[in-house]
Scaffold this active site. Structure first.
Site, PDB file in Angstrom:
ATOM      1  N   CYS A  82     -90.499  79.523 102.100  1.00 22.15           N
ATOM      2  CA  CYS A  82     -90.271  80.487 103.185  1.00 22.15           C
ATOM      3  C   CYS A  82     -88.810  80.917 103.248  1.00 22.15           C
ATOM      4  CB  CYS A  82     -90.708  79.913 104.533  1.00 22.15           C
ATOM      5  SG  CYS A  82     -89.893  78.373 105.006  1.00 22.15           S
ATOM      6  N   HIS A 338     -90.083  75.633 109.306  1.00 28.99           N
ATOM      7  CA  HIS A 338     -90.666  76.848 108.726  1.00 28.99           C
ATOM      8  C   HIS A 338     -89.920  78.079 109.220  1.00 28.99           C
ATOM      9  CE1 HIS A 338     -93.611  79.319 106.802  1.00 28.99           C
ATOM     10  NE2 HIS A 338     -94.237  79.695 107.901  1.00 28.99           N
TER      11      HIS A 338
END
Length: 495
Positions: A82, A338
């Site tokens: 990510c 994340h």
């Protein structure tokens, strides 16, 4: 005029094909370059550290792939990449909503989305380029002499260094590959299922381009470089080698830890900042700060893409105005593990600050605890930062006026009523926000799609703290008095 034919450098100068498969186009000229090989080795160490965990490398081994249900949304198959995918998605959305408005998200064609993705990649590279553009690739076609390096050929399974495959199995597969005739065909890395991290690094090549237009043309004509098994990693290496490894190291405050966590596989803040701003600094505050005589580097100008994080609410960091108030209404959002993306078509969300909004921001910079008051003895500093009258005599008068009870604090509301009684807002009271999370399992129905919500900014400065709602908590680091209703009645996940 520079030639548009890229100059090619092999990482391992010993491996050079004497022949090229007749089935495909001729490769660019191969040129031995120890310096390029050395740079790639340094990048490997900077990214991964001395060793690369098999599971972490595997999680990063994915190409750029769009969702079946949301044409412009990239899919992140597993945790880790990510740090590249979310910034790329953010720049793609910036291009979509700011540079080419009027598109219906669901009606975008595949070609349009690919074009915007390549534009996003080129935008990031342009921020990192110091001399020339250097594209890292794996050869799409290579001759029989190089097949051992790639560790896979057509239907022969890959053998991973460090995996549980037995030595006997590895020997049999290697012998099977060696027994195939040299005319058996070429290895297509884009179609290969998996290679070891060592084989991956030994097979890397560098293509040199003079202009970003040449880079865009190359990616357009070689889409498989981006969509293949290692597209995300190849672009990350491209960013680092285009930036120049020495420049990256000079911007990092600490090179003892790799840019990719060697156990969990997530990217460091310096890597995120590099992807968003072109600078591999480790902090998210504005400019540089002196902490105990140590110069700690932050964001040095208003960013094209914003950044907000749940970690600020948890007091792990302070995000500066350059990130919170970007040039475009697109923000990468950080949780503990994340990265996702928040965006809006409402351009007024990034309008220039009004004088009263500037005053609130400066006041709150002296109120790091978020208490909506400051110590009375820093009032002079606040007035000076706002270019207001700040002579000692005047400050003393104002301290008594703003703190009549002698509590030695100045309340935000009292300060604003005194100096900015006709407070104005550049931000609308209501607006729509959209959210992207690239992990299918974090989306309803296990399909990556955008979530839409309607936001309202309340009149009160008091914010409701809801530990069970990380999304709202993160949004409040940017808009303290925000409330939002998500249209599908499901709060999007930050993880």
């Amino acid at each position: 005029m520079p030639s548009s034919e890229p100059q090619l450098i092999k990482m391992d100068s010993e491996i050079a094909c004497s022949e090229v498969s007749k089935e495909g186009p001729a490769l660019p000229q191969v040129e031995a370059a120890e310096s390029g090989a050395q740079e790639l080795q340094e990048i490997r160490k900077l990214l991964w550290g001395p060793t690369i965990r098999v599971d972490v490398f595997r999680r990063w081994s994915q190409g750029f792939e769009f969702s079946d249900t949301e044409p412009s949304a990239l899919v992140q198959k597993e945790g880790g990449p990510c740090a590249v995918i979310a910034p790329v998605q953010a720049y793609l959305l910036k291009i979509l909503i700011m540079d080419t408005p009027g598109h219906f998200l669901k009606n975008l064609t595949q070609d349009k989305c690919r074009h915007m993705l390549i534009q996003a990649l080129c935008t990031i590279l342009s921020k990192c380029c110091t001399k020339r553009y250097r594209i890292v690739s794996l050869p799409m076609e290579t001759c029989a002499e190089a097949k051992e390096v790639l560790n896979t050929l057509n239907d022969i399974p890959a053998v991973n260094i460090g995996s549980d495959a037995s030595a006997e199995t590895a020997t049999k597969e290697a012998d099977a590959a060696a027994d195939l005739p040299s005319t058996a065909g070429t290895v297509r890395v884009a179609d290969a299922r998996e290679v070891s991290s060592d084989a991956y690094h030994e097979g890397l090549q560098v293509l040199n381009f003079e202009t970003i237009e040449e880079v865009e043309k190359y990616y357009t004509e070689h889409w498989q470089v981006l969509s293949g098994q290692y597209g995300v990693m190849l672009f990350l290496y491209t960013v680092l080698i285009t930036k120049n490894i020495d420049n990256v190291i000079s911007e990092l405050s600490d090179t003892s830890e790799p840019l990719i966590h060697n156990t969990y596989g997530y990217g460091s803040q310096a890597l995120i900042n590099l992807m968003l701003t072109g600078r591999a600094v480790a902090h998210v505050w504005d400019n540089d700060q002196d902490v105990g005589g140590l110069k700690l580097r932050g964001i040095n100008e208003q960013s094209d893409i914003g950044f907000i994080t749940l970690m600020e609410q948890m007091r792990y960091c302070t995000v500066g105005s350059f990130y919170k108030n970007p040039k475009n209404p697109v923000w990468v959002m950080g949780s503990e593990t994340h990265l996702t993306v928040l965006f809006s078509a409402e351009k007024r969300l990034v309008s220039p600050e009004t004088p009263s909004e500037l005053a609130r921001r400066v006041f709150k910079s002296y109120d790091p605890e978020g208490n909506n008051f400051i110590p009375a003895d820093v009032l002079q500093d606040v007035l000076a930062a706002l270019d207001l009258v700040n002579e000692p005599e005047y400050v003393e008068i104002m301290q008594k006026r703003l703190d009549p009870e002698g509590l030695h604090i100045i309340l935000l509301n009292a300060f604003m009523d005194e100096f900015f009684p006709q407070e104005q807002r550049s931000t609308p009271d209501t607006f729509d926000l959209m959210h992207y999370n690239g992990i299918p399992g974090s989306n309803e129905g296990n399909k990556v799609h955008y979530s839409k919500g309607s936001a309202i900014l309340l009149e009160s400065d008091l914010k409701s703290v809801c530990i069970s709602n990380p999304m709202l908590t993160c949004l409040q680091t940017k808009w303290p008095n925000i409330e939002i209703n998500w249209h599908d009645m499901r709060i999007p996940s930050l993880n």
